[in-house]
Design an enzyme around this catalytic site. Structure first.
Site: not given
Ligand code: AGP
Length: 609
Positions: A2, A27, A74, A100-101, A484, A488, A491, A507, A604
């Site tokens: 948040c 965030r 969030w 936040n937390g 990756e 991407k 996501e 397989h 994020k």
């Molecule tokens: C990456 O595109 C994602 N948003 C997510 O997997 C991110 O890499 C992960 O949450 C780790 O975040 P950090 O690098 O801030 O620890």
């Protein structure tokens, strides 16, 4: 997860609160709210489900005050709704809290407070804080900071909070335990936020609170103190990044800007760290000398999501260049499996934000058991950076878009430097060292060449975006790239994407191949080229469509389309092969009309378990 903002000074707080929240929206973005105290001290609260823009639209015309707090959420406890949005107040509407937390003992506290007469109006864990602070203030003239301190003593969990009291409009109390709080120092005004991104337009002078610290913030200054009321002195530091680093800089989205910033980010990650004379890397922050490094028998890399995949690329680099067994594991799994911690293993925690709770918890668990942890972190002074014994800062610059791109690339660069340094301490020859040094120096130029294909990749993305799913395959060095790339795409475009080692296709997953499930195939020109071409033949034989990302275009019968990537040294090829996949995902998401920088259900920094 948040975003928190706070203002106290002579001006109307709402302007800063709304702008600050907009900058912190990455965030968390399912609801937002503000609370202000006017000159008379009356508490006004406005909050709504939705984005900061929805909050701005919902604000009454006369919603003004010179002390205020704000929040973008969030959801963890309770669905996104007006009632669950922050700030939360006590029954008398005297106290307002943003948080936040996670308060782990919220249920227990809620039951106790309810028995004492508190009436809860939300499903959040945060609301217990407003009732607890109010209970500690009682009806008397107690100081807000003492009431917050006493309330937090009863709380188990993580928090970054900001609290206002309508009876004490001359102050805001903030506290930090596991979730960041930064104070911003202005001229006869003070700011606070969970990230400097909200502050840089107003001040570059900041103070980062440490875990377990609180601050009472007034228009003319602040006082920091510990949970047991001991005053601590904190010197302000200056934010390095320009205000423009937090803007979209003329790009349509932060994500596109950050993809295009990669050559400069890589230059910064490399800056001052290459030693041409000894064909090695200088990494001043490791806090390990050559003798100590020689004693390391294994490297274990921990991160979440893309940080974990960057760690997989890092593990391969370390094994290849230093011949030390290295392995990457999701920090979110590691921390729950009572891991065996070995004295001769070097643990490396990877995190862009430096806040990811699972990664932080993994670091704490290793340290508790006496292990040694390095951090590969972007955010200077973040919780993970501070918790580690040493490490490598990425210097990639602020990454705002939820999907990680430039931090991912800079992480791989940091691992290449670590692997080179390790390798040259072990058996990597000077000639091989020089080969890697010159390849690293060439990378920014190579990335620029790939980015020049932006338009062509956008056209390809439009051709592939409307499929229900996509397969990503790569062999050995190409497999983390495939993972990756798939991450991407799913996501930000919400297109299902599955990554597989190319060697594993027959397989099982070959059964999925059809014209409706195209495959993105990583086809580097290395010792496994023939094997990869054979796999393409197997896909084409089952009417699969293939988009190859390659150094040389495969024959037309093996690939429907191809994106060409400049050749580096084999160990560094994965980093370049990944760049077109970022653009592919970005343009697919744009073609599908997705909210590219703020994909649904995500945030994020994942500061909760
Ligand atoms: C990456 O595109 C994602 N948003 C997510 O997997 C991110 O890499 C992960 O949450 C780790 O975040 P950090 O690098 O801030 O620890």
């Amino acid at each position: 997860m948040c975003g928190i903002v706070a203002y106290i000074g002579p001006k109307d707080a709402t302007t800063f609160l709304l702008e600050g929240l907009q900058r912190l929206e990455y965030r968390g973005y399912d609801s937002a709210g503000v609370a202000v105290l006017g000159k008379s001290g009356a508490l006004k609260v406005c909050k709504t489900k939705g984005r900061v823009a929805d909050l701005a639209a919902a604000l009454p015309a006369r919603f003004k005050g010179t002390t205020g707090i704000g929040h973008t959420r969030w959801a963890t406890h309770g669905e996104p709704s007006d009632a669950n949005a922050h700030p939360h107040t006590d029954n008398a509407e005297r106290i307002a809290v943003v948080h936040n937390g996670i308060i782990e003992n919220a249920d227990e506290l809620r039951a106790k407070l309810t028995a004492e007469g508190a009436v809860f109006r939300s499903e959040t864990d945060t609301e217990v804080l407003s009732h607890l602070v109010a209970a500690h203030l009682g009806d008397g003239e107690g100081q807000l900071e003492d009431a917050v301190r006493a309330a937090l003593k009863l709380v188990v969990g993580t928090y970054g909070i900001a609290v206002v009291d309508s009876a004490q409009p001359d102050r805001i109390v903030v506290a930090r335990n596991g979730s960041p709080i930064v104070l911003g120092l202005g001229e006869k005004e003070m700011f606070a936020a969970s990230d400097v991104a909200a502050l840089v337009r107003y001040t570059r002078q900041v103070v980062h609170l440490e875990d377990g610290e609180l601050a009472v913030v007034r228009a003319d200054g602040f006082r920091t103190f510990t949970e047991d009321a001991r005053t601590v002195t904190r010197q302000p530091s200056t934010v390095d990044w320009e205000v423009g680093s937090y803007d979209t800089g003329g790009y349509e989205h932060y994500l596109l800007k950050e993809i295009h910033e990669q050559p400069a980010a890589v230059e910064r990650t490399l800056s001052g760290r290459l030693d041409e004379r000894f064909a090695t890397a200088h990494l001043g922050g490791l806090n390990l000398d050559a003798r100590e490094l020689r004693e390391i028998r294994r490297v274990k890399i921990l991160g979440c999501g893309s940080a974990y995949y960057a760690g997989e690329m890092g593990a391969q680099l370390i094994e290849e260049l230093a011949r030390i067994p290295a392995h990457s594991e999701p920090a979110s799994e590691f921390r729950y499996r009572n891991p065996v911690i070995e004295a001769d293993t070097l643990y490396v925690a990877v995190s862009q934000s430096g806040e990811t709770y699972d990664t932080l918890a993994a670091v704490q668990e290793i340290k508790r058991k006496g292990g040694r942890v390095l951090g590969v972190v972007n955010t200077v002074g973040s919780a993970i950076a501070r918790e580690c014994d040493g490490g490598i800062y990425l210097h990639a610059g602020p990454e705002i878009s939820v999907a990680s791109t430039k931090a991912f690339t800079s992480t791989v660069i940091a691992f290449a430097l670590l692997a080179l340094h390790f390798g040259r301490i072990h058996d990597l020859s000077p000639a091989d060292g020089r080969r890697i040094v010159s390849a690293l120096k060439a990378l920014p130029g190579h990335i620029r060449q790939i980015l020049e294909q932006d338009k062509e990749i956008a056209e390809l993305a439009a051709k592939y975006a409307d499929n229900a799913g996509m397969m990503f395959i790569g062999r050995v060095r190409g497999y983390p790239v495939a993972r990756e790339g798939a991450q991407k795409l799913k996501e930000i475009s919400y297109v299902h994407a599955e990554a597989y080692p190319a060697s594993e296709l027959k397989h099982g997953p070959l059964a999925l191949i059809s014209p409706e499930l195209p495959t993105v195939a990583l086809v580097p020109d290395d010792e496994l080229l023939d094997k990869n071409l054979t796999t393409l033949g197997e896909i084409k034989a089952r009417s699969g469509r293939v988009l190859a990302v390659a150094h040389r275009a495969p024959e037309a019968k093996l690939a429907d389309h191809c994106i060409l990537v400049p050749k580096s040294e084999p160990e560094l090829d994965p980093l370049l092969l990944n760049i077109p996949l970022q653009l592919l995902a970005y343009h697919a998401a744009v073609a599908l009309g997705r909210d590219v920088d703020k994909p649904r259900n995500l945030a994020k920094s994942v500061t909760v378990e």
